[in-house]
Design a protein around this motif. Structure first.
Motif, short mmCIF file in Angstrom:
data_model
loop_
_atom_site.label_atom_id
_atom_site.label_comp_id
_atom_site.label_asym_id
_atom_site.label_seq_id
_atom_site.Cartn_x
_atom_site.Cartn_y
_atom_site.Cartn_z
N MET A 1 0.84 -1.18 0.00
CA MET A 1 0.00 0.00 0.00
C MET A 1 0.88 1.24 0.00
O MET A 1 1.92 1.26 0.62
CB MET A 1 -0.89 -0.05 1.25
N ALA A 2 0.44 2.27 -0.68
CA ALA A 2 1.21 3.50 -0.77
C ALA A 2 0.32 4.70 -0.51
O ALA A 2 -0.88 4.68 -0.78
CB ALA A 2 1.84 3.61 -2.16
N ASP A 3 0.92 5.74 0.02
CA ASP A 3 0.24 7.01 0.21
C ASP A 3 0.75 7.97 -0.86
O ASP A 3 1.95 8.25 -0.92
CB ASP A 3 0.53 7.59 1.59
N VAL A 4 -0.16 8.45 -1.70
CA VAL A 4 0.20 9.35 -2.79
C VAL A 4 -0.47 10.69 -2.52
O VAL A 4 -1.68 10.75 -2.28
CB VAL A 4 -0.28 8.80 -4.16
N THR A 5 0.33 11.77 -2.59
CA THR A 5 -0.20 13.12 -2.44
C THR A 5 0.19 13.91 -3.68
O THR A 5 1.35 13.92 -4.08
CB THR A 5 0.36 13.81 -1.19
N VAL A 6 -0.80 14.56 -4.28
CA VAL A 6 -0.59 15.37 -5.47
C VAL A 6 -0.89 16.81 -5.10
O VAL A 6 -1.89 17.09 -4.43
CB VAL A 6 -1.52 14.91 -6.61
N SER A 7 -0.01 17.73 -5.54
CA SER A 7 -0.25 19.14 -5.25
C SER A 7 0.30 20.02 -6.36
O SER A 7 1.22 19.63 -7.07
CB SER A 7 0.41 19.53 -3.92
N LYS A 67 14.89 8.57 -9.52
CA LYS A 67 15.71 9.75 -9.23
C LYS A 67 15.18 10.53 -8.03
O LYS A 67 15.94 11.16 -7.31
CB LYS A 67 15.74 10.65 -10.48
N GLY A 68 13.87 10.47 -7.81
CA GLY A 68 13.26 11.23 -6.73
C GLY A 68 13.19 10.53 -5.39
O GLY A 68 12.58 11.05 -4.45
N ILE A 69 13.82 9.37 -5.27
CA ILE A 69 13.76 8.62 -4.00
C ILE A 69 14.40 9.44 -2.88
O ILE A 69 15.49 9.97 -3.03
CB ILE A 69 14.39 7.23 -4.14
N ARG A 70 13.69 9.53 -1.76
CA ARG A 70 14.11 10.34 -0.61
C ARG A 70 13.90 9.58 0.70
O ARG A 70 13.23 8.56 0.74
CB ARG A 70 13.27 11.62 -0.52
N LYS A 71 14.44 10.15 1.75
CA LYS A 71 14.23 9.72 3.14
C LYS A 71 14.29 8.21 3.34
O LYS A 71 13.27 7.55 3.50
CB LYS A 71 12.89 10.25 3.67
N GLY A 72 15.47 7.69 3.35
CA GLY A 72 15.63 6.28 3.67
C GLY A 72 15.02 5.34 2.64
O GLY A 72 14.69 4.22 2.97
N LYS A 73 14.84 5.84 1.42
CA LYS A 73 14.34 5.02 0.31
C LYS A 73 12.91 4.53 0.49
O LYS A 73 12.53 3.52 -0.06
CB LYS A 73 15.29 3.85 0.05
N ASN A 74 12.09 5.21 1.25
CA ASN A 74 10.68 4.81 1.35
C ASN A 74 9.76 5.87 0.75
O ASN A 74 8.55 5.80 0.88
CB ASN A 74 10.28 4.53 2.80
N THR A 76 9.34 8.75 -2.78
CA THR A 76 9.82 9.36 -4.00
C THR A 76 8.97 10.58 -4.32
O THR A 76 7.78 10.63 -3.96
CB THR A 76 9.82 8.37 -5.20
N VAL A 77 9.59 11.55 -4.97
CA VAL A 77 8.91 12.77 -5.36
C VAL A 77 9.30 13.06 -6.81
O VAL A 77 10.47 12.95 -7.18
CB VAL A 77 9.34 13.96 -4.47
N PHE A 78 8.30 13.41 -7.63
CA PHE A 78 8.59 13.80 -9.01
C PHE A 78 7.62 14.88 -9.43
O PHE A 78 6.58 15.09 -8.79
CB PHE A 78 8.56 12.60 -9.97
N SER A 79 7.97 15.60 -10.49
CA SER A 79 7.17 16.73 -10.94
C SER A 79 6.69 16.54 -12.37
O SER A 79 7.41 16.01 -13.22
CB SER A 79 7.99 18.02 -10.88
N LEU A 80 5.46 17.01 -12.61
CA LEU A 80 4.84 16.94 -13.93
C LEU A 80 4.52 18.35 -14.42
O LEU A 80 4.25 19.25 -13.62
CB LEU A 80 3.55 16.13 -13.87
N VAL A 104 4.22 15.24 -7.20
CA VAL A 104 3.65 13.96 -6.79
C VAL A 104 4.60 13.34 -5.77
O VAL A 104 5.78 13.15 -6.06
CB VAL A 104 3.46 13.00 -7.98
N SER A 105 4.08 13.06 -4.59
CA SER A 105 4.87 12.46 -3.51
C SER A 105 4.27 11.10 -3.19
O SER A 105 3.06 10.99 -2.97
CB SER A 105 4.83 13.38 -2.28
N VAL A 106 5.12 10.08 -3.16
CA VAL A 106 4.66 8.72 -2.89
C VAL A 106 5.46 8.17 -1.72
O VAL A 106 6.70 8.20 -1.73
CB VAL A 106 4.88 7.80 -4.11
N GLU A 107 4.75 7.66 -0.71
CA GLU A 107 5.39 6.97 0.40
C GLU A 107 4.89 5.53 0.39
O GLU A 107 3.69 5.29 0.32
CB GLU A 107 5.05 7.62 1.74
N ALA A 108 5.84 4.60 0.44
CA ALA A 108 5.49 3.17 0.43
C ALA A 108 6.52 2.41 1.25
O ALA A 108 7.69 2.81 1.33
CB ALA A 108 5.46 2.64 -1.00
#
Length: 130
Positions: A1-7, A67-74, A76-80, A104-108
């Motif tokens: 399961m992943a938490d996706v936030t779009v802004s 490329k957008g993987i952050r914070k302990g590899k859990n 990712t953030v990317f831009s559109l 777009v920020s994804v935590e999994a």
């Protein structure tokens, strides 16, 4: 399961309903609300995943997500590109555009497995089935 936030930012010159429609074109399950000049909310990447396959940009999507993987590899953030999203297309950007970008920020728990599901590896342009 992943938490996706779009802004994305919504500037005074923009119609918030059109910005929301652009987001819903790519993230139709998104629950976007406008607050303090930003349209933001949770979404999933199912339609996004379909679009990158249709546009044949799996390799680009995969590399941008990795490329957008952050914070302990859990995470990712990317831009559109927000303007391209208004016509239901995906275009990745590494820079800020005049009207802003969609973030777009994804935590999994396993971000690599999540990326494999959304944007699988390809060989000679064909999706590798695992």
């Amino acid at each position: 399961m992943a938490d996706v936030t779009v802004s994305c930012p919504v500037y005074p010159s923009e119609d918030p309903d059109k910005v929301k429609a652009a987001l819903l074109g790519i993230f139709p399950t998104g629950e976007f609300e406008l607050a303090e000049g930003e349209m933001k909310g949770p979404a999933d990447l199912d339609r996004f995943s379909e679009l990158i396959r249709r546009q044949k940009i799996l390799d680009t999507a995969r590399s941008q997500m990795q490329k957008g993987i952050r914070k302990g590899k859990n995470r990712t953030v990317f831009s559109l590109n927000k303007q391209v999203a208004t016509v239901g297309k995906i275009s990745f950007v590494d820079y800020r555009t005049v009207l802003g970008t969609i973030s777009v920020s994804v935590e999994a728990d396993d971000i690599d497995a999540f990326i494999d599901r959304v944007a699988p590896m390809t060989v000679n342009g064909e999706e590798v089935k695992q």
